[in-house]
Design a protein around this motif. Structure first.
Motif, PDB file in Angstrom:
ATOM      1  N   UNK A 192       6.839 -34.930 -57.077  1.00 51.50           N
ATOM      2  CA  UNK A 192       8.121 -35.066 -56.381  1.00 51.50           C
ATOM      3  C   UNK A 192       8.015 -36.087 -55.254  1.00 51.50           C
ATOM      4  N   UNK A 193       6.904 -36.080 -54.531  1.00 50.01           N
ATOM      5  CA  UNK A 193       6.702 -37.012 -53.430  1.00 50.01           C
ATOM      6  C   UNK A 193       6.665 -38.462 -53.913  1.00 50.01           C
ATOM      7  N   UNK A 194       6.156 -38.671 -55.134  1.00 46.98           N
ATOM      8  CA  UNK A 194       6.148 -40.024 -55.708  1.00 46.98           C
ATOM      9  C   UNK A 194       7.571 -40.576 -55.774  1.00 46.98           C
ATOM     10  N   UNK A 195       8.546 -39.693 -55.972  1.00 44.53           N
ATOM     11  CA  UNK A 195       9.944 -40.105 -56.076  1.00 44.53           C
ATOM     12  C   UNK A 195      10.675 -39.949 -54.745  1.00 44.53           C
ATOM     13  N   UNK A 196       9.912 -39.906 -53.643  1.00 44.12           N
ATOM     14  CA  UNK A 196      10.481 -39.843 -52.283  1.00 44.12           C
ATOM     15  C   UNK A 196      11.327 -38.598 -52.066  1.00 44.12           C
ATOM     16  N   UNK A 197      10.942 -37.507 -52.703  1.00 40.81           N
ATOM     17  CA  UNK A 197      11.661 -36.245 -52.546  1.00 40.81           C
ATOM     18  C   UNK A 197      10.903 -35.372 -51.543  1.00 40.81           C
ATOM     19  N   UNK A 198      11.539 -34.899 -50.474  1.00 41.39           N
ATOM     20  CA  UNK A 198      10.866 -33.972 -49.559  1.00 41.39           C
ATOM     21  C   UNK A 198      10.544 -32.668 -50.269  1.00 41.39           C
ATOM     22  N   UNK A 199       9.536 -31.961 -49.796  1.00 42.44           N
ATOM     23  CA  UNK A 199       9.064 -30.769 -50.503  1.00 42.44           C
ATOM     24  C   UNK A 199       8.882 -29.588 -49.554  1.00 42.44           C
ATOM     25  N   UNK A 200       8.966 -28.405 -50.139  1.00 41.39           N
ATOM     26  CA  UNK A 200       8.557 -27.160 -49.483  1.00 41.39           C
ATOM     27  C   UNK A 200       7.554 -26.502 -50.407  1.00 41.39           C
ATOM     28  N   UNK A 201       6.380 -26.133 -49.888  1.00 40.23           N
ATOM     29  CA  UNK A 201       5.345 -25.530 -50.732  1.00 40.23           C
ATOM     30  C   UNK A 201       4.896 -24.196 -50.165  1.00 40.23           C
TER      31      UNK A 201
ATOM     32  N   UNK B  45       3.795 -31.438 -44.677  1.00 39.50           N
ATOM     33  CA  UNK B  45       4.794 -30.783 -45.523  1.00 39.50           C
ATOM     34  C   UNK B  45       5.288 -29.495 -44.876  1.00 39.50           C
ATOM     35  N   UNK B  46       6.466 -29.058 -45.282  1.00 37.79           N
ATOM     36  CA  UNK B  46       6.986 -27.762 -44.856  1.00 37.79           C
ATOM     37  C   UNK B  46       6.325 -26.694 -45.720  1.00 37.79           C
ATOM     38  N   UNK B  47       5.689 -25.704 -45.085  1.00 34.49           N
ATOM     39  CA  UNK B  47       4.966 -24.666 -45.803  1.00 34.49           C
ATOM     40  C   UNK B  47       5.505 -23.295 -45.406  1.00 34.49           C
ATOM     41  N   UNK B  48       5.639 -22.413 -46.386  1.00 32.35           N
ATOM     42  CA  UNK B  48       6.095 -21.045 -46.133  1.00 32.35           C
ATOM     43  C   UNK B  48       5.256 -20.081 -46.959  1.00 32.35           C
ATOM     44  N   UNK B  49       5.165 -18.850 -46.520  1.00 28.83           N
ATOM     45  CA  UNK B  49       4.578 -17.807 -47.360  1.00 28.83           C
ATOM     46  C   UNK B  49       5.565 -17.494 -48.480  1.00 28.83           C
ATOM     47  N   UNK B  50       5.057 -17.326 -49.687  1.00 28.73           N
ATOM     48  CA  UNK B  50       5.946 -17.169 -50.841  1.00 28.73           C
ATOM     49  C   UNK B  50       6.911 -16.013 -50.688  1.00 28.73           C
ATOM     50  N   UNK B  51       6.481 -14.960 -49.986  1.00 26.36           N
ATOM     51  CA  UNK B  51       7.300 -13.761 -49.867  1.00 26.36           C
ATOM     52  C   UNK B  51       8.363 -13.856 -48.771  1.00 26.36           C
ATOM     53  N   UNK B  52       8.279 -14.874 -47.921  1.00 21.81           N
ATOM     54  CA  UNK B  52       9.194 -14.996 -46.786  1.00 21.81           C
ATOM     55  C   UNK B  52      10.458 -15.734 -47.227  1.00 21.81           C
ATOM     56  N   UNK B  53      11.325 -15.027 -47.934  1.00 20.15           N
ATOM     57  CA  UNK B  53      12.532 -15.639 -48.487  1.00 20.15           C
ATOM     58  C   UNK B  53      13.465 -16.115 -47.383  1.00 20.15           C
ATOM     59  N   UNK B  54      13.522 -15.398 -46.277  1.00 22.66           N
ATOM     60  CA  UNK B  54      14.395 -15.801 -45.170  1.00 22.66           C
ATOM     61  C   UNK B  54      13.974 -17.157 -44.612  1.00 22.66           C
TER      62      UNK B  54
ATOM     63  N   UNK C   9      14.679 -37.720 -44.628  1.00 22.21           N
ATOM     64  CA  UNK C   9      14.069 -39.047 -44.742  1.00 22.21           C
ATOM     65  C   UNK C   9      12.701 -39.082 -44.075  1.00 22.21           C
ATOM     66  N   UNK C  10      12.552 -38.384 -42.953  1.00 23.56           N
ATOM     67  CA  UNK C  10      11.266 -38.357 -42.262  1.00 23.56           C
ATOM     68  C   UNK C  10      10.212 -37.629 -43.086  1.00 23.56           C
ATOM     69  N   UNK C  11      10.590 -36.531 -43.721  1.00 22.57           N
ATOM     70  CA  UNK C  11       9.651 -35.809 -44.572  1.00 22.57           C
ATOM     71  C   UNK C  11       9.245 -36.657 -45.774  1.00 22.57           C
ATOM     72  N   UNK C  12      10.191 -37.384 -46.346  1.00 21.42           N
ATOM     73  CA  UNK C  12       9.878 -38.264 -47.475  1.00 21.42           C
ATOM     74  C   UNK C  12       8.930 -39.382 -47.046  1.00 21.42           C
ATOM     75  N   UNK C  13       9.169 -39.940 -45.863  1.00 22.31           N
ATOM     76  CA  UNK C  13       8.307 -41.017 -45.359  1.00 22.31           C
ATOM     77  C   UNK C  13       6.879 -40.502 -45.134  1.00 22.31           C
ATOM     78  N   UNK C  14       6.749 -39.342 -44.527  1.00 18.74           N
ATOM     79  CA  UNK C  14       5.418 -38.772 -44.296  1.00 18.74           C
ATOM     80  C   UNK C  14       4.734 -38.444 -45.621  1.00 18.74           C
ATOM     81  N   UNK C  15       5.516 -38.018 -46.600  1.00 14.98           N
ATOM     82  CA  UNK C  15       4.953 -37.742 -47.922  1.00 14.98           C
ATOM     83  C   UNK C  15       4.387 -38.999 -48.559  1.00 14.98           C
ATOM     84  N   UNK C  16       5.101 -40.110 -48.423  1.00 12.01           N
ATOM     85  CA  UNK C  16       4.626 -41.376 -48.975  1.00 12.01           C
ATOM     86  C   UNK C  16       3.321 -41.807 -48.317  1.00 12.01           C
ATOM     87  N   UNK C  17       3.200 -41.571 -47.024  1.00 12.31           N
ATOM     88  CA  UNK C  17       1.960 -41.902 -46.318  1.00 12.31           C
ATOM     89  C   UNK C  17       0.806 -41.036 -46.813  1.00 12.31           C
TER      90      UNK C  17
END
Length: 428
Positions: A346-355, A368-377, A394-402
């Motif tokens: 996804x990052x290759x296509x400049x898409x921000x991610x949550x993992x 990247x934005x990271x969350x515990x899988x169970x923390x739906x809120x 856009x900032x998250x996408x830029x950092x992903x490209x770096x």
């Protein structure tokens, strides 16, 4: 350096990240001058194999005889009694099979000798694994190579046999563990094969420290034997987001992967429901297939999300790239993910991610934005923040490209070649 490599998947005939990782790693190895003979259970046409020697076990299945099968099942005790299971089977399906199917015997495997390899994950998987193991030994007596490399549990018996007959060092590569696929309700036969592979190997490669720690603690493997080599991603992109016509004007949030317990699809649907209560200018897309698919359709309907939630089914090839290119956010809420290549794609296509924090790839993604899988809120809150803030997106996408600039298959290949060299040096 010459390598005899065993793998169950290779593009374009893949079921998940295993085949993608095998392609990337072998290309990296080839670019550094390593000769790879890659053994698949079934060789089709169309595989991207110009950089290696691709061998199909289905092409040499006639070499397998009753005596060889009997000898193998006697040597590798975990193969003596096996149920006809698939690698991503659920606990419910497993119990159903135990109630309706008898165990697999040597006679059953012998009865399959004249059958072709399917090369997939069907009900004859275990019989194919045994026959594939015998062919591994056969190839090891004929080939000229320096080291053996086996990817994931389906190929471990072949790697063990190749090591036995050749005396060459064995590397086993853990891309996923039975604990990732099944949680605490592990399939004992699969676990036993994994452990036998780890114990027989001269070096075990784990795709993350997350996976390395599990191998050490869950399988009692000495820490010094387990090395970490991260996966990477190809940076080829045939589609630019601006050149694709999006089917909707709303923002698109994507889940792409197997729809199984391991991948946490239910957390994605739950988060979607929470987001849509506050913000309607968004659509959620789930691409993939798996045993939890019917349940996810029911959950989506129960949450009344039908006008803003779409199921695409299993996608491959350029369709995957199109989906990434049209997406505004990618979410991977995995319950247990040894690595996870899809966020990098996804990052290759400049898409921000949550993992998910419960993933190996999170170890590489400082920004990247990271969350515990169970923390739906928190997941819903993070989705909402990103899709409503173009500057943040856009900032998250830029950092992903770096970050991607530091993640290369050549780098992973260099680490693997170092492991090969150490083993061959020790053997000399």
């Amino acid at each position: 350096m010459r390598v005899l490599m065993f793998g169950w998947e290779f593009p374009p005939f893949i079921s998940g990240g295993l085949g993608t990782a095998c392609l990337g790693l072998t290309k990296g190895l080839a670019s550094l001058g390593t000769e790879v003979s890659f053994v698949l259970p079934r060789l089709e046409t169309g595989e991207d194999a110009s950089h290696l020697d691709l061998i199909g076990a289905n092409q040499i299945r006639s070499t397998v005889g009753v005596r060889e099968v009997a000898e193998l099942t006697n040597r590798v005790k975990v193969l003596e009694v096996l149920s006809p299971l698939r690698p991503y089977i659920t606990e419910k399906e497993y119990r159903s099979i135990l109630e309706t199917e008898r165990n697999l015997r040597i006679e059953d495997i012998v009865g399959e000798l004249d059958s072709d390899f399917s090369g997939g994950y069907g009900e004859n998987l275990m019989a194919e694994i045994v026959r594939y193991g015998v062919i591994g030994a056969h190839l090891a007596t004929k080939g000229d190579f320096d080291v053996i490399h086996a990817h994931d549990w389906m190929t471990f018996p072949a790697g063990i046999e190749a090591r036995r007959v050749s005396g060459k060092p064995l590397v086993v590569h853990a891309h996923a563990l039975e604990f990732d696929r099944s949680g605490e309700h592990v399939n004992q036969q699969v676990y036993d094969i994994e452990r036998a592979g780890f114990e027989a190997a001269d070096t075990v490669i784990a795709v993350s420290h997350y996976t390395r720690d599990r191998i050490i603690t869950r399988y009692s493997i000495p820490p010094e034997k387990v090395k970490v080599v991260y996966n990477a991603v190809s940076r080829d992109r045939r589609f630019g987001a601006l050149r694709l016509h999006k089917p909707y004007k709303e923002k698109i949030v994507l889940f792409l992967g197997r729809i199984t317990l391991q991948k946490g699809p239910d957390y994605f649907v739950e988060a979607a429901a929470k987001v849509l209560k506050q913000y309607r200018d968004v659509r959620f897309v789930m691409a993939g297939s798996g045993d939890m698919f019917p349940r996810m359709v029911e959950l989506m309907a129960d949450k009344r999300l039908a006008d803003r939630f779409h199921f695409l089914g299993f996608v491959r090839g350029t369709d995957v790239e199109r989906i990434y290119a049209m997406s505004d956010l990618y979410v991977m809420p995995s319950v247990s993910e040894p690595f996870g290549i899809t966020p990098l794609e996804a990052m290759v296509h400049d898409v921000p991610i949550i993992v998910s924090r419960q993933s190996g790839v999170a170890e590489l993604l400082d920004n990247a934005v990271k969350v515990d899988f169970w923390d739906v809120d928190l997941l819903a809150k993070s989705i909402l923040e990103i899709i409503t803030d173009d500057e943040l997106s856009a900032e998250l996408a830029r950092k992903g490209a770096e970050t991607l600039k530091k993640i290369r298959w050549e780098q992973a290949a260099e680490q693997v070649i170092d492991i090969y060299s150490q083993l061959c040096g020790e053997q000399a």
